[in-house]
Design a protein around this motif. Structure first.
Motif, PDB file in Angstrom:
ATOM      1  N   UNK A 124       0.807  -1.221   0.000  1.00 51.80           N
ATOM      2  CA  UNK A 124       0.000   0.000   0.000  1.00 51.80           C
ATOM      3  C   UNK A 124       0.837   1.266   0.000  1.00 51.80           C
ATOM      4  N   UNK A 125       2.066   1.163  -0.450  1.00 51.27           N
ATOM      5  CA  UNK A 125       2.900   2.346  -0.629  1.00 51.27           C
ATOM      6  C   UNK A 125       3.755   2.147  -1.871  1.00 51.27           C
ATOM      7  N   UNK A 126       4.162   3.250  -2.438  1.00 45.07           N
ATOM      8  CA  UNK A 126       4.982   3.244  -3.639  1.00 45.07           C
ATOM      9  C   UNK A 126       5.875   4.466  -3.557  1.00 45.07           C
ATOM     10  N   UNK A 127       7.134   4.344  -3.980  1.00 45.38           N
ATOM     11  CA  UNK A 127       8.062   5.467  -3.919  1.00 45.38           C
ATOM     12  C   UNK A 127       8.851   5.575  -5.218  1.00 45.38           C
ATOM     13  N   UNK A 128       9.279   6.775  -5.522  1.00 42.34           N
ATOM     14  CA  UNK A 128      10.214   6.989  -6.621  1.00 42.34           C
ATOM     15  C   UNK A 128      11.044   8.229  -6.305  1.00 42.34           C
ATOM     16  N   UNK A 129      12.309   8.131  -6.634  1.00 42.50           N
ATOM     17  CA  UNK A 129      13.247   9.237  -6.425  1.00 42.50           C
ATOM     18  C   UNK A 129      14.074   9.339  -7.702  1.00 42.50           C
ATOM     19  N   UNK A 130      14.249  10.540  -8.222  1.00 45.60           N
ATOM     20  CA  UNK A 130      15.007  10.749  -9.446  1.00 45.60           C
ATOM     21  C   UNK A 130      16.095  11.785  -9.208  1.00 45.60           C
ATOM     22  N   UNK A 144      16.747   0.748  -4.501  1.00 43.75           N
ATOM     23  CA  UNK A 144      17.092  -0.133  -5.610  1.00 43.75           C
ATOM     24  C   UNK A 144      16.543   0.466  -6.895  1.00 43.75           C
ATOM     25  N   UNK A 145      17.049   0.029  -8.047  1.00 46.43           N
ATOM     26  CA  UNK A 145      16.572   0.599  -9.315  1.00 46.43           C
ATOM     27  C   UNK A 145      15.065   0.384  -9.489  1.00 46.43           C
ATOM     28  N   UNK A 146      14.409   1.381 -10.039  1.00 44.84           N
ATOM     29  CA  UNK A 146      12.961   1.318 -10.241  1.00 44.84           C
ATOM     30  C   UNK A 146      12.549   0.099 -11.050  1.00 44.84           C
ATOM     31  N   UNK A 147      13.291  -0.221 -12.096  1.00 45.50           N
ATOM     32  CA  UNK A 147      12.928  -1.325 -12.982  1.00 45.50           C
ATOM     33  C   UNK A 147      12.752  -2.655 -12.276  1.00 45.50           C
ATOM     34  N   UNK A 148      13.365  -2.838 -11.143  1.00 41.14           N
ATOM     35  CA  UNK A 148      13.216  -4.100 -10.415  1.00 41.14           C
ATOM     36  C   UNK A 148      11.831  -4.241  -9.816  1.00 41.14           C
ATOM     37  N   UNK A 149      11.072  -3.149  -9.753  1.00 36.57           N
ATOM     38  CA  UNK A 149       9.716  -3.198  -9.192  1.00 36.57           C
ATOM     39  C   UNK A 149       8.655  -2.772 -10.204  1.00 36.57           C
ATOM     40  N   UNK A 150       9.066  -2.298 -11.380  1.00 38.72           N
ATOM     41  CA  UNK A 150       8.115  -1.815 -12.384  1.00 38.72           C
ATOM     42  C   UNK A 150       8.439  -0.386 -12.765  1.00 38.72           C
ATOM     43  N   UNK A 151       8.188  -0.031 -13.992  1.00 38.47           N
ATOM     44  CA  UNK A 151       8.558   1.299 -14.489  1.00 38.47           C
ATOM     45  C   UNK A 151       7.571   2.396 -14.108  1.00 38.47           C
ATOM     46  N   UNK A 152       6.336   2.057 -13.808  1.00 40.49           N
ATOM     47  CA  UNK A 152       5.348   3.079 -13.432  1.00 40.49           C
ATOM     48  C   UNK A 152       4.844   2.817 -12.019  1.00 40.49           C
ATOM     49  N   UNK A 153       4.242   3.844 -11.448  1.00 44.18           N
ATOM     50  CA  UNK A 153       3.653   3.685 -10.111  1.00 44.18           C
ATOM     51  C   UNK A 153       2.601   2.579 -10.133  1.00 44.18           C
ATOM     52  N   UNK A 154       1.778   2.551 -11.172  1.00 44.32           N
ATOM     53  CA  UNK A 154       0.735   1.527 -11.265  1.00 44.32           C
ATOM     54  C   UNK A 154       1.342   0.125 -11.290  1.00 44.32           C
ATOM     55  N   UNK A 155       2.426  -0.056 -12.057  1.00 47.86           N
ATOM     56  CA  UNK A 155       3.075  -1.373 -12.099  1.00 47.86           C
ATOM     57  C   UNK A 155       3.651  -1.757 -10.748  1.00 47.86           C
ATOM     58  N   UNK A 156       4.276  -0.793 -10.071  1.00 47.89           N
ATOM     59  CA  UNK A 156       4.869  -1.106  -8.772  1.00 47.89           C
ATOM     60  C   UNK A 156       3.792  -1.466  -7.750  1.00 47.89           C
ATOM     61  N   UNK A 157       2.673  -0.755  -7.775  1.00 49.41           N
ATOM     62  CA  UNK A 157       1.583  -1.078  -6.849  1.00 49.41           C
ATOM     63  C   UNK A 157       0.915  -2.394  -7.238  1.00 49.41           C
ATOM     64  N   UNK A 158       0.731  -2.644  -8.540  1.00 46.81           N
ATOM     65  CA  UNK A 158       0.151  -3.914  -8.978  1.00 46.81           C
ATOM     66  C   UNK A 158       1.030  -5.084  -8.579  1.00 46.81           C
ATOM     67  N   UNK A 159       2.337  -4.936  -8.726  1.00 43.61           N
ATOM     68  CA  UNK A 159       3.272  -5.991  -8.365  1.00 43.61           C
ATOM     69  C   UNK A 159       3.150  -6.320  -6.885  1.00 43.61           C
ATOM     70  N   UNK A 160       3.007  -5.308  -6.071  1.00 39.41           N
ATOM     71  CA  UNK A 160       2.899  -5.551  -4.631  1.00 39.41           C
ATOM     72  C   UNK A 160       1.573  -6.222  -4.295  1.00 39.41           C
ATOM     73  N   UNK A 161       0.509  -5.879  -5.041  1.00 44.12           N
ATOM     74  CA  UNK A 161      -0.768  -6.560  -4.839  1.00 44.12           C
ATOM     75  C   UNK A 161      -0.617  -8.039  -5.132  1.00 44.12           C
ATOM     76  N   UNK A 162       0.128  -8.376  -6.219  1.00 43.27           N
ATOM     77  CA  UNK A 162       0.359  -9.780  -6.564  1.00 43.27           C
ATOM     78  C   UNK A 162       1.130 -10.472  -5.463  1.00 43.27           C
ATOM     79  N   UNK A 163       2.134  -9.800  -4.874  1.00 46.78           N
ATOM     80  CA  UNK A 163       2.920 -10.385  -3.803  1.00 46.78           C
ATOM     81  C   UNK A 163       2.051 -10.667  -2.594  1.00 46.78           C
ATOM     82  N   UNK A 164       1.168  -9.743  -2.263  1.00 47.04           N
ATOM     83  CA  UNK A 164       0.298  -9.938  -1.096  1.00 47.04           C
ATOM     84  C   UNK A 164      -0.658 -11.090  -1.319  1.00 47.04           C
ATOM     85  N   UNK A 165      -1.141 -11.273  -2.555  1.00 45.85           N
ATOM     86  CA  UNK A 165      -2.111 -12.326  -2.866  1.00 45.85           C
ATOM     87  C   UNK A 165      -1.478 -13.713  -2.782  1.00 45.85           C
ATOM     88  N   UNK A 166      -0.163 -13.778  -3.014  1.00 50.59           N
ATOM     89  CA  UNK A 166       0.481 -15.115  -3.015  1.00 50.59           C
ATOM     90  C   UNK A 166       0.965 -15.531  -1.650  1.00 50.59           C
TER      91      UNK A 166
END
Length: 166
Positions: A124-130, A144-166
């Motif tokens: 339920x959180x997402x961060x980016x620093x440039x 860590x590099x953004x690409x390891x979690x997804x290139x957009x905020x939506x991808x990073x939040x979606x990825x974390x939703x998938x992690x929580x579901x598993x």
């Protein structure tokens, strides 16, 4: 000058996080006896927490809170560790809070304090620093590099939703 981290990065933190805001407001700058104990208590608490990482504070930053205040944003491992520190009679917080409560009646309205606690579950959180020096949650927990979690905020939040579901 702080070292810039090149490119786009995100906080490396996994899991739940507690974000704690605590601050003070100088309602009357001339009432030094009322606000000085509040002003000097927080650095002692932060120094204690830095010496005892097992207490659970991951990191913090201090900032001005215009027009008349200061605020500290803290990142904690868990609600339980934050509450344990606040209640511990052998730590700096409890005696400082008791002293403030005694003094507030004498200096009514001279200084204000507040705190806000946010319990943020994993995913339920997402961060980016440039092109930033270490800041916020990434300063507290690493980055860590953004690409390891997804290139957009939506991808990073979606990825974390998938992690929580598993």
């Amino acid at each position: 000058m702080a070292t810039l981290i090149p490119g786009r990065v995100t906080a490396a933190h996994e899991g739940d996080i507690v974000v704690f805001h605590i601050g003070m407001r100088f309602n009357n700058f001339r009432a030094v006896r009322s606000w000085w104990p509040v002003f000097t208590a927080m650095p002692r608490m932060l120094a204690e927490l830095e010496k005892h990482p097992a207490a659970g504070m991951l990191g913090y930053r201090t900032q001005l809170s215009p027009p008349r205040g200061l605020e500290i944003v803290q990142y904690w491992e868990s609600r339980e560790k934050l509450l344990a520190f606040a209640a511990a009679t052998d730590r700096t917080h409890r005696p400082a809070w008791a002293a403030f409560n005694r003094a507030v009646h004498q200096g009514h309205g001279k200084v204000g304090i507040y705190h806000e606690t946010f319990l943020v579950p994993a995913g339920n959180f997402e961060t980016i620093y440039y092109e930033m020096p270490a800041h916020g949650l990434a300063a507290a927990t690493g980055h860590l590099p953004v690409g390891r979690r997804g290139e957009s905020a939506a991808e990073r939040l979606d990825r974390r939703e998938e992690q929580r579901a598993s």
